[in-house]
Motif scaffolding. Structure first.
Motif, PDB file in Angstrom:
ATOM      1  N   ALA A  84      46.573  32.116 -20.449  1.00 26.47           N
ATOM      2  CA  ALA A  84      46.601  33.370 -20.486  1.00 26.47           C
ATOM      3  C   ALA A  84      48.936  33.452 -20.666  1.00 26.47           C
ATOM      4  N   GLY A  85      48.831  32.916 -19.425  1.00 28.31           N
ATOM      5  CA  GLY A  85      50.374  33.162 -19.333  1.00 28.31           C
ATOM      6  C   GLY A  85      50.802  32.007 -19.825  1.00 28.31           C
ATOM      7  N   ALA A  86      50.308  31.033 -20.090  1.00 29.75           N
ATOM      8  CA  ALA A  86      51.054  29.879 -20.814  1.00 29.75           C
ATOM      9  C   ALA A  86      51.543  30.225 -22.477  1.00 29.75           C
ATOM     10  N   LEU A  87      50.145  30.628 -23.111  1.00 25.01           N
ATOM     11  CA  LEU A  87      50.584  30.573 -24.497  1.00 25.01           C
ATOM     12  C   LEU A  87      51.262  31.851 -24.918  1.00 25.01           C
ATOM     13  N   ALA A  88      51.552  32.677 -23.705  1.00 19.61           N
ATOM     14  CA  ALA A  88      52.225  33.846 -23.551  1.00 19.61           C
ATOM     15  C   ALA A  88      53.486  33.677 -23.600  1.00 19.61           C
TER      16      ALA A  88
END
Length: 460
Positions: free
Chosen positions: A405-409
């Motif tokens: 989720a952190g990478a996608l955001a």
């Protein structure tokens, strides 16, 4: 998965152990596996795992389908923009020119297994052409079954596949050896270098030569990147700040360092007590990180996640998917105290005498601070990847979801690092977002589109 041993000309392994099985035995083992779905004892474990993956992917052992072949124009455009293009002159000088004399073929693929260059002896080229090993085809395991470039991509390690060890029968007349080629700034796999042919390709010296050449190509690409970064930064390019390449091939950046062989991530002034993300769990001691048995790492991790403590029955449920007696738990706790000292673990209920900082905490700390790049640099892989303890599996899934989720955001370098990892390699949503964010017409956009086309073919 540990690196496999390779037989010498005398039939002994390089490590002095028993040699691999003969071709007749492996061929019979292959037939039994296709009939039963169970690899026989004695089969090389790297091959056995690859056969299982090939079978699960639905590869036809008699008619493999290496995926859609790019047109000549598509391939030319893609190759021109691919990072490995800059290393091809060195590859030709070190390996391809001599391969012609030895009757071998050298192939270079991208990070999804698409063959970008296939060069070498004309007779050998004819043999590989007949099985579809041609420029523009996809030779990842899910398409073509067990083969050196595809299996090297799946395991992220050098590998040699001999004759009948190939999953697809049409390829079993060939031997091949391959090694991944990485970007030393980020640790991302850019592609795979492969040598394929007849008996000569089955030599242990060929695998050693492939590994050495892959290392030279990595160094050459790093040199080129340094020269370019000194003059300018290309659109969409990323240079990891103060990046260090650890001995285990993982990258640490933003002030993080990987402990050699243990994968522990440390930040200045904030030491890690327990390493649970690297290839082997480890516990900090005054003399440095010490390897820790998996069960002990599981217990410490679960107690760290439950600071109020756990009873023996609760710990048993979290440790074992079946039944585990309270007595067995008490025995393990006694062994654990002997290993790490009573100062760390109390009882009634079992709980930590003081908080333990893990490398998973470092990852979560980076995410909480909005540093997704740092989180990916501190995340070499899944939490205690070999554990089947239900409590650990839940913690593993939670952390992986948080990193994703952190990478996608964040997008940018964090998203690039995620899709370059084994967990993100087939993440269709992540690759779609990367394609949308990449500068139009640039190499990153082309690479993302090429990867998505492979994933789309696999999902059909």
């Amino acid at each position: 998965m540990r690196a496999r041993t390779v037989p010498t000309a005398s039939g002994r392994t390089a490590s002095g152990g028993r040699s691999r099985r003969g071709s007749r035995w492996v061929r019979a083992a292959h037939d039994r596996f296709l009939a039963t779905g169970t690899p026989p004892a004695g089969l090389d474990p790297v091959v056995a795992e690859s056969w299982r993956r090939s079978l699960r992917s639905g590869v036809d052992p008699d008619e493999p389908h290496p995926g859609r072949i790019l047109s000549a124009d598509e391939l030319a455009q893609y190759r021109e923009r691919h990072p490995l293009a800059a290393a091809m002159p060195l590859a030709r000088a070190m390996l391809i020119e001599s391969a012609v004399d030895d009757g071998l073929v050298v192939a270079v693929s991208d990070d999804v297994g698409r063959l970008l260059w296939v060069e070498g002896a004309s007779r050998a080229r004819g043999a590989v052409d007949r099985v579809g090993f041609v420029e523009g085809a996809v030779w990842r395991e899910e398409s073509a079954g067990t083969n050196a470039p595809g299996t090297a991509l799946a395991t992220r390690r050098p590998v040699q596949v001999l004759g009948a060890e190939h999953f697809a029968r049409p390829v079993q007349a060939l031997n091949c050896a391959a090694a991944p080629v990485r970007d030393l700034r980020t640790g991302a796999v850019l592609g795979v270098l492969d040598v394929t042919g007849g008996r000569a390709a089955g030599s242990r010296m060929v695998l050693a030569l492939v590994r050495a050449t892959a290392a030279s190509l990595e160094a050459e690409l790093a040199r080129i990147a340094r020269e370019h970064s000194g003059a300018h930064t290309a659109p969409g390019a990323y240079a990891a700040p103060d990046a260090l390449v650890a001995a285990n091939g993982l990258v640490a950046a933003n002030g993080l360092a990987a402990a050699e062989g243990l994968g522990a991530a440390l930040t200045p002034g904030a030491a890690v007590d327990l390493s649970v993300l690297g290839p082997r769990p480890a516990f900090a001691t005054p003399r440095g990180p010490a390897p820790l048995p998996l069960r002990h790492a599981e217990i410490l991790l679960l107690l760290a996640a439950h600071p109020a403590g756990l009873g023996a029955d609760e710990l048993a449920v979290l440790l074992h998917p079946g039944e585990l007696s309270d007595v067995a738990v008490r025995v393990e706790m006694s062994r654990l105290r002997h290993s790490v000292g009573p100062v760390h673990v109390g009882s009634r209920p079992y709980r930590l005498a003081r908080p333990l900082r893990t490398d998973a905490d470092v990852v979560r700390g980076c995410l909480a601070a909005g540093d997704a790049v740092g989180a990916l640099a501190a995340y070499p892989g899944p939490l205690l990847r070999r554990s089947t303890a239900p409590g650990v599996e839940r913690l593993r899934a939670d952390l992986s979801a948080e990193v994703r989720a952190g990478a996608l955001a964040a997008g940018g370098p964090a998203l690039e690092a995620w899709v370059a990892s084994p967990e993100g390699a087939d993440d269709h949503e992540a690759w779609t977002r990367l394609a949308a964010l990449a500068p139009p017409g640039g190499p990153l956009a082309a690479r993302a589109r090429a990867h998505l086309s492979v994933l789309d073919d696999l999902l059909r």
